[in-house]
Scaffold this motif. Structure first.
Motif, PDB file in Angstrom:
ATOM      1  N   ILE A 166     -25.658  24.886  38.906  1.00 32.89           N
ATOM      2  CA  ILE A 166     -26.290  23.846  39.720  1.00 32.89           C
ATOM      3  C   ILE A 166     -25.948  24.074  41.197  1.00 32.89           C
ATOM      4  N   ASN A 167     -26.941  23.943  42.064  1.00 33.21           N
ATOM      5  CA  ASN A 167     -26.719  24.114  43.499  1.00 33.21           C
ATOM      6  C   ASN A 167     -26.880  22.825  44.301  1.00 33.21           C
ATOM      7  N   GLY A 168     -27.403  21.782  43.663  1.00 33.56           N
ATOM      8  CA  GLY A 168     -27.582  20.538  44.392  1.00 33.56           C
ATOM      9  C   GLY A 168     -27.613  19.340  43.465  1.00 33.56           C
ATOM     10  N   ILE A 169     -27.135  18.200  43.969  1.00 33.65           N
ATOM     11  CA  ILE A 169     -27.109  16.967  43.181  1.00 33.65           C
ATOM     12  C   ILE A 169     -27.740  15.841  43.987  1.00 33.65           C
ATOM     13  N   TYR A 170     -28.725  15.176  43.376  1.00 30.68           N
ATOM     14  CA  TYR A 170     -29.382  14.024  43.990  1.00 30.68           C
ATOM     15  C   TYR A 170     -28.602  12.756  43.664  1.00 30.68           C
ATOM     16  N   PHE A 171     -28.392  11.920  44.696  1.00 25.17           N
ATOM     17  CA  PHE A 171     -27.820  10.600  44.518  1.00 25.17           C
ATOM     18  C   PHE A 171     -28.944   9.569  44.561  1.00 25.17           C
ATOM     19  N   ASN A 172     -28.752   8.471  43.860  1.00 21.82           N
ATOM     20  CA  ASN A 172     -29.719   7.375  43.855  1.00 21.82           C
ATOM     21  C   ASN A 172     -29.358   6.395  44.978  1.00 21.82           C
ATOM     22  N   ARG A 173     -30.339   6.044  45.808  1.00 19.92           N
ATOM     23  CA  ARG A 173     -30.077   5.185  46.958  1.00 19.92           C
ATOM     24  C   ARG A 173     -30.634   3.781  46.757  1.00 19.92           C
ATOM     25  N   LYS A 174     -29.859   2.793  47.204  1.00 18.28           N
ATOM     26  CA  LYS A 174     -30.351   1.422  47.333  1.00 18.28           C
ATOM     27  C   LYS A 174     -30.438   1.110  48.825  1.00 18.28           C
ATOM     28  N   ASN A 175     -31.629   0.763  49.286  1.00 23.20           N
ATOM     29  CA  ASN A 175     -31.848   0.493  50.699  1.00 23.20           C
ATOM     30  C   ASN A 175     -31.885  -1.017  50.952  1.00 23.20           C
ATOM     31  N   PHE A 176     -31.206  -1.449  52.015  1.00 18.73           N
ATOM     32  CA  PHE A 176     -31.136  -2.868  52.363  1.00 18.73           C
ATOM     33  C   PHE A 176     -31.761  -3.108  53.734  1.00 18.73           C
ATOM     34  N   PHE A 177     -32.450  -4.233  53.863  1.00 19.45           N
ATOM     35  CA  PHE A 177     -33.037  -4.653  55.145  1.00 19.45           C
ATOM     36  C   PHE A 177     -32.743  -6.128  55.343  1.00 19.45           C
ATOM     37  N   LYS A 178     -32.085  -6.437  56.447  1.00 25.14           N
ATOM     38  CA  LYS A 178     -31.687  -7.820  56.745  1.00 25.14           C
ATOM     39  C   LYS A 178     -30.957  -8.465  55.569  1.00 25.14           C
ATOM     40  N   GLY A 179     -30.082  -7.679  54.944  1.00 25.43           N
ATOM     41  CA  GLY A 179     -29.240  -8.176  53.867  1.00 25.43           C
ATOM     42  C   GLY A 179     -29.878  -8.193  52.501  1.00 25.43           C
ATOM     43  N   ARG A 180     -31.146  -7.786  52.393  1.00 22.44           N
ATOM     44  CA  ARG A 180     -31.839  -7.828  51.099  1.00 22.44           C
ATOM     45  C   ARG A 180     -32.059  -6.425  50.574  1.00 22.44           C
ATOM     46  N   TRP A 181     -31.763  -6.233  49.300  1.00 23.25           N
ATOM     47  CA  TRP A 181     -32.048  -4.974  48.638  1.00 23.25           C
ATOM     48  C   TRP A 181     -33.560  -4.849  48.455  1.00 23.25           C
ATOM     49  N   ILE A 182     -34.128  -3.770  48.996  1.00 26.41           N
ATOM     50  CA  ILE A 182     -35.559  -3.510  48.837  1.00 26.41           C
ATOM     51  C   ILE A 182     -35.737  -2.759  47.517  1.00 26.41           C
ATOM     52  N   LYS A 183     -36.028  -3.515  46.491  1.00 30.93           N
ATOM     53  CA  LYS A 183     -36.035  -2.981  45.126  1.00 30.93           C
ATOM     54  C   LYS A 183     -37.401  -2.439  44.713  1.00 30.93           C
ATOM     55  N   HIS A 184     -38.450  -2.894  45.374  1.00 28.74           N
ATOM     56  CA  HIS A 184     -39.806  -2.524  44.962  1.00 28.74           C
ATOM     57  C   HIS A 184     -40.515  -1.748  46.070  1.00 28.74           C
ATOM     58  N   GLY A 185     -41.820  -1.607  45.927  1.00 26.14           N
ATOM     59  CA  GLY A 185     -42.595  -0.911  46.948  1.00 26.14           C
ATOM     60  C   GLY A 185     -42.357   0.590  46.979  1.00 26.14           C
ATOM     61  N   GLY A 186     -41.827   1.144  45.886  1.00 30.80           N
ATOM     62  CA  GLY A 186     -41.538   2.571  45.844  1.00 30.80           C
ATOM     63  C   GLY A 186     -40.186   2.941  46.417  1.00 30.80           C
ATOM     64  N   TYR A 187     -39.353   1.925  46.688  1.00 32.84           N
ATOM     65  CA  TYR A 187     -38.060   2.185  47.325  1.00 32.84           C
ATOM     66  C   TYR A 187     -36.896   2.258  46.344  1.00 32.84           C
ATOM     67  N   TYR A 188     -37.172   2.045  45.081  1.00 35.44           N
ATOM     68  CA  TYR A 188     -36.120   2.201  44.083  1.00 35.44           C
ATOM     69  C   TYR A 188     -36.746   2.466  42.718  1.00 35.44           C
ATOM     70  N   PRO A 189     -36.218   3.465  41.979  1.00 33.09           N
ATOM     71  CA  PRO A 189     -35.161   4.385  42.393  1.00 33.09           C
ATOM     72  C   PRO A 189     -35.653   5.338  43.477  1.00 33.09           C
ATOM     73  N   PHE A 190     -34.720   5.828  44.283  1.00 29.51           N
ATOM     74  CA  PHE A 190     -35.049   6.734  45.379  1.00 29.51           C
ATOM     75  C   PHE A 190     -33.941   7.775  45.451  1.00 29.51           C
ATOM     76  N   TYR A 191     -34.287   9.019  45.179  1.00 28.17           N
ATOM     77  CA  TYR A 191     -33.276  10.060  45.024  1.00 28.17           C
ATOM     78  C   TYR A 191     -33.195  10.952  46.268  1.00 28.17           C
TER      79      TYR A 191
END
Length: 288
Positions: A108-133
């Motif tokens: 293996i040469n690379g590992i993707y991490f799963n990101r949770k993105n927050f905006f103004k304190g809220r987790w942006i869970k939808h809209g194609g923003y999760y899961p996001f590798y």
């Protein structure tokens, strides 16, 4: 000292973010390198107090900054983990890194991490923003920064990659809670993206990552970008916003989420299209 991997972190005036990140990785006892682009707050002092090696380099764009970091730090470990200062390593990801076994990842040469993105304190869970590798862990001297991108920074590795779906990095830029900061930042990004798209029209930039809808997360993104560039300007922001809100259920992210999806998915993309037309008009006038 951890001999399996090192951390590289990019910073610019990150005194409110860097302590969170450093605290989240402190128990891993890994060499840490910080590339700063001229902070005027306590960022570098915080990094040095934590034992990090700090270098300074003027910022042009993220891909070139990562390219400089990978080429100029004296990394002695076989792997590097590349993070932004507003990231936080969750306990689940910490555990994966703590138990990381080089022998089990020889192919293996690379590992993707799963990101949770927050905006103004809220987790942006939808809209194609999760899961996001995001490809964040790469073999040193094998992986590299894709400098053919002007804004979207990504690391590239030849060979096999894997995805850690359960270990997360949290991304929350507290400075973006001020919408004026967010707008100013994305106005600069729109300049970079508009210039990049013009250069792609003129075949001055090429995609390094191969395009494959069913490939790695970055290969799929490359495939989608090719389709995006062919869509009519001014129409594509509306299509993208509708896709995020309706088809990717962005409406479920609530009022804060709707603001984010509108600003990032429509407003920002519309500004890019306007600037592309301005640049094309300028080129035509200069050619006369």
């Amino acid at each position: 000292m951890n001999t399996r991997y090192s951390f590289i972190i990019l910073t610019y005036n990150e005194e409110i973010h860097l302590p969170r990140l450093l605290s989240s990785i402190a128990g891993l006892n890994a060499p840490t390198f910080v590339l700063d682009s001229g902070s005027t707050d306590n960022t570098t002092a915080i990094a040095e107090a934590a034992g990090a090696t700090v270098l300074q380099h003027p910022f042009e764009n993220h891909p070139k900054q990562w390219d400089f970091a990978l080429k100029n730090f004296n990394v002695q470990t076989p792997w590097v983990i590349c993070l932004d200062a507003d990231h936080i390593v969750t306990p689940e990801l910490f555990l994966l890194l703590q138990n990381f076994n080089e022998e089990q990842h020889r192919d293996i040469n690379g590992i993707y991490f799963n990101r949770k993105n927050f905006f103004k304190g809220r987790w942006i869970k939808h809209g194609g923003y999760y899961p996001f590798y995001l490809l964040k862990m790469i073999r040193y001297d094998v992986g590299f920064s894709d400098i053919n991108e002007n804004m979207d920074h990504r690391l590239v590795v030849p060979g096999n990659t894997i995805i850690w779906k359960n270990g997360h990095i949290l991304e929350e830029n507290l400075k973006e809670n001020n919408i004026s900061f967010w707008i100013s930042k994305h106005n600069k990004y729109s300049d970079l993206l508009a210039h990049e798209e013009i250069e792609r029209m003129l075949s001055l930039r090429q995609q390094i990552v191969k395009t494959h809808f069913w490939g790695s997360p970055d290969e799929r993104t490359a495939w989608l970008k090719q389709r995006w560039w062919k869509l009519p300007r001014y129409l594509r922001p509306a299509l993208y916003f509708t896709y995020r809100i309706i088809f990717k259920l962005g409406v479920l992210d609530g009022r804060t989420g709707l603001i984010f999806h509108f600003m990032q998915g429509f407003w920002f993309r519309l500004v890019v299209d306007i600037k592309i037309d301005e640049l094309l008009k300028q080129r035509n006038n200069e050619a006369k």
